[in-house]
Design an enzyme around this catalytic site. Structure first.
Site, mmCIF file in Angstrom:
data_model
loop_
_atom_site.group_PDB
_atom_site.id
_atom_site.type_symbol
_atom_site.label_atom_id
_atom_site.label_comp_id
_atom_site.label_asym_id
_atom_site.label_seq_id
_atom_site.Cartn_x
_atom_site.Cartn_y
_atom_site.Cartn_z
ATOM 1 N N ARG A 260 0.830 -1.078 0.106
ATOM 2 C CA ARG A 260 -0.092 0.045 0.146
ATOM 3 C C ARG A 260 1.094 1.243 -0.178
ATOM 4 N NH1 ARG A 260 -2.278 0.913 5.743
ATOM 5 N NH2 ARG A 260 -0.996 2.658 5.434
ATOM 6 N N HIS A 264 -3.563 4.494 4.788
ATOM 7 C CA HIS A 264 -4.661 3.460 4.807
ATOM 8 C C HIS A 264 -5.953 3.938 4.001
ATOM 9 C CE1 HIS A 264 -7.451 0.386 6.076
ATOM 10 N NE2 HIS A 264 -8.150 1.522 6.614
ATOM 11 N N TYR A 273 3.625 5.908 11.582
ATOM 12 C CA TYR A 273 4.008 4.552 12.128
ATOM 13 C C TYR A 273 4.779 3.487 10.942
ATOM 14 C CZ TYR A 273 -0.206 3.487 9.186
ATOM 15 O OH TYR A 273 -1.104 3.654 8.151
#
Ligand SMILES: Cc1ncc(C[n+]2csc(CCOP(=O)(O)OP(=O)(O)O)c2C)c(N)n1
Ligand SMILES: [Mg+2]
Length: 377
Positions: A260, A264, A273
């Site tokens: 990805r 998100h 993160y």
């Protein structure tokens, strides 16, 4: 021999087109023609454009939230081409837009959907796609059910493909769907887009298995791990799985290893993160870059074609956005319309009383009737 091995297994990994755009000709035999490669590249490029514009729509306050597909497009296009449009069924999650478009979903529906308009889920008749599933994993059960009905009706030339993420395979629904599909030997292809992350949770923190593909072994399903950024490998694995399904060989599992490249969703900030170095490494494996390199190496693509495609992609997406934002606003009672063929009594009452203080209750009940009349008046 009381102590002996009763089961052994291996997981194979398939890559046909490498990161530099070099093709393994032997493995590529009977897979994609150059015309098909160009077609899939165009699909991926248009989708990438849609992704970028959807992101901007969200940032400018015109869309609620949006999950970008960026970096994962080869999984969608390679597998969608191996399934038969209008004949097979596609049971999606939310990160395989290109597969939906290739199977006939008008593009503006996806924009409408993420703008919060339910009509974005009401696909035209003949489009064999179920609504996008944001609840993680619940739709895989629907895929098993649809495939089971094909088997029960002896529709021998039909199959289902369902898409889901690595995170979804940690859900109970995934295992229920896989077990039932396997026990009933239904014609279903389970396609996992392993993009390394489930929101902010890295794959190795949500499962302890070395591959996702091995989870299918528990259900005795043919299973394979493919380079999910390689349209050839994705196409071949899906083609094999579909063939098996329609020949009565039951369900199959495919793990597409991908990444990805974006957050998100637009509600996320992945910089909090994950390391940029990881993202940079995957940027080099971008399916669009390697497909373009391949096309250039065999002489079917050049800078001029690229420029034309980019302009075309802009025009297409602009038309799509215009179509999505020009539809008239839905009336508030419309959200009762599409769940049931016939509205159950309690919902009918809710719809009819939604503008009164007796919402959901029978306005003819003692005490409410007068109040209802008062409000209406
Ligand atoms: C049943 C359910 N539980 C939790 C969530 C919240 N949620 C949304 S996306 C997501 C992660 C999904 O990860 P993955 O399956 O890997 O798909 P990806 O987003 O990476 O494509 C979670 C937990 C949800 N939507 N549905
Ligand atoms: Mg994931």
């Amino acid at each position: 021999m009381p102590h002996h091995t009763v089961y052994e297994a291996k997981i194979e990994h398939l890559q046909i087109l490498d990161e530099d755009g070099k093709l393994d000709k032997k493995l590529a035999k009977d897979t994609l023609s150059d015309d098909q490669v160009v077609y899939l590249y165009e699909q991926m490029r248009v989708c990438r454009e849609l992704d970028e514009i959807a992101f901007k729509l969200q940032r400018s306050g015109r869309m609620g939230t949006y999950p970008q597909n960026k970096g994962q497009e080869a999984n969608a296009v390679g597998s969608a081409l191996a399934m038969v449009k209008g004949n097979d069924w596609v049971v999606p999650s939310y990160r395989e837009n290109a597969a939906l478009f290739m199977h006939g979903m008008p593009m503006h529906y996806v924009i409408q959907y993420w703008m919060g308009d339910e009509r974005g889920s009401k696909f035209p008749e003949g489009v064999n796609i179920t609504p996008l599933s944001v609840p993680i994993g619940t739709h895989m059960l629907h895929a098993t059910g649809i495939a089971w009905s094909m088997k029960a009706r002896k529709e021998a030339d039909r199959a289902v493909i369902t898409y889901f993420g690595d995170g979804a395979t940690s859900e109970g629904d995934f295992h229920n769907a896989m077990n039932f599909a396997s026990v009933m030997q239904v014609p279903c292809v389970f396609y996992c887009q392993n993009n390394s992350w489930a929101i902010s949770l890295p794959r190795e923190q949500q499962m302890n298995s070395a591959t996702v593909a091995q989870k299918a072994l528990a259900y005795d399903m043919p299973t394979i791990q493919v380079d999910g950024n390689d349209i050839f490998a994705v196409y071949k694995a899906t083609q094999d799985a579909r063939k098996r399904a329609i020949q009565g060989g039951g369900p199959s599992f495919i793990e597409g290893v991908t990444y990805r490249l974006a957050d998100h969703t637009t509600a996320d900030d992945a910089r909090r993160y994950r390391d940029q170095a990881e993202v940079d490494a995957w940027l080099e494996k971008d399916p669009l870059i390697r497909t373009r390199k391949y096309m250039e190496s065999v002489g079917v693509w050049d800078d001029k074609k690229q420029e034309e495609l980019e302009n075309r992609a802009k025009t297409i997406v602009k038309e799509v956005v215009d179509a999505a934002i020009s539809v008239s606003a839905p009336t508030s009672s419309e959200f009762f319309d599409d769940m049931y063929a016939e509205l159950p009594e309690d919902l009918r009452r809710q719809r009819d009383t939604m503008r009164t203080s007796s919402i959901g209750r029978d306005p003819s009940q003692i005490g409410l009737k007068a109040q209802h009349a008062e409000i209406k008046g």
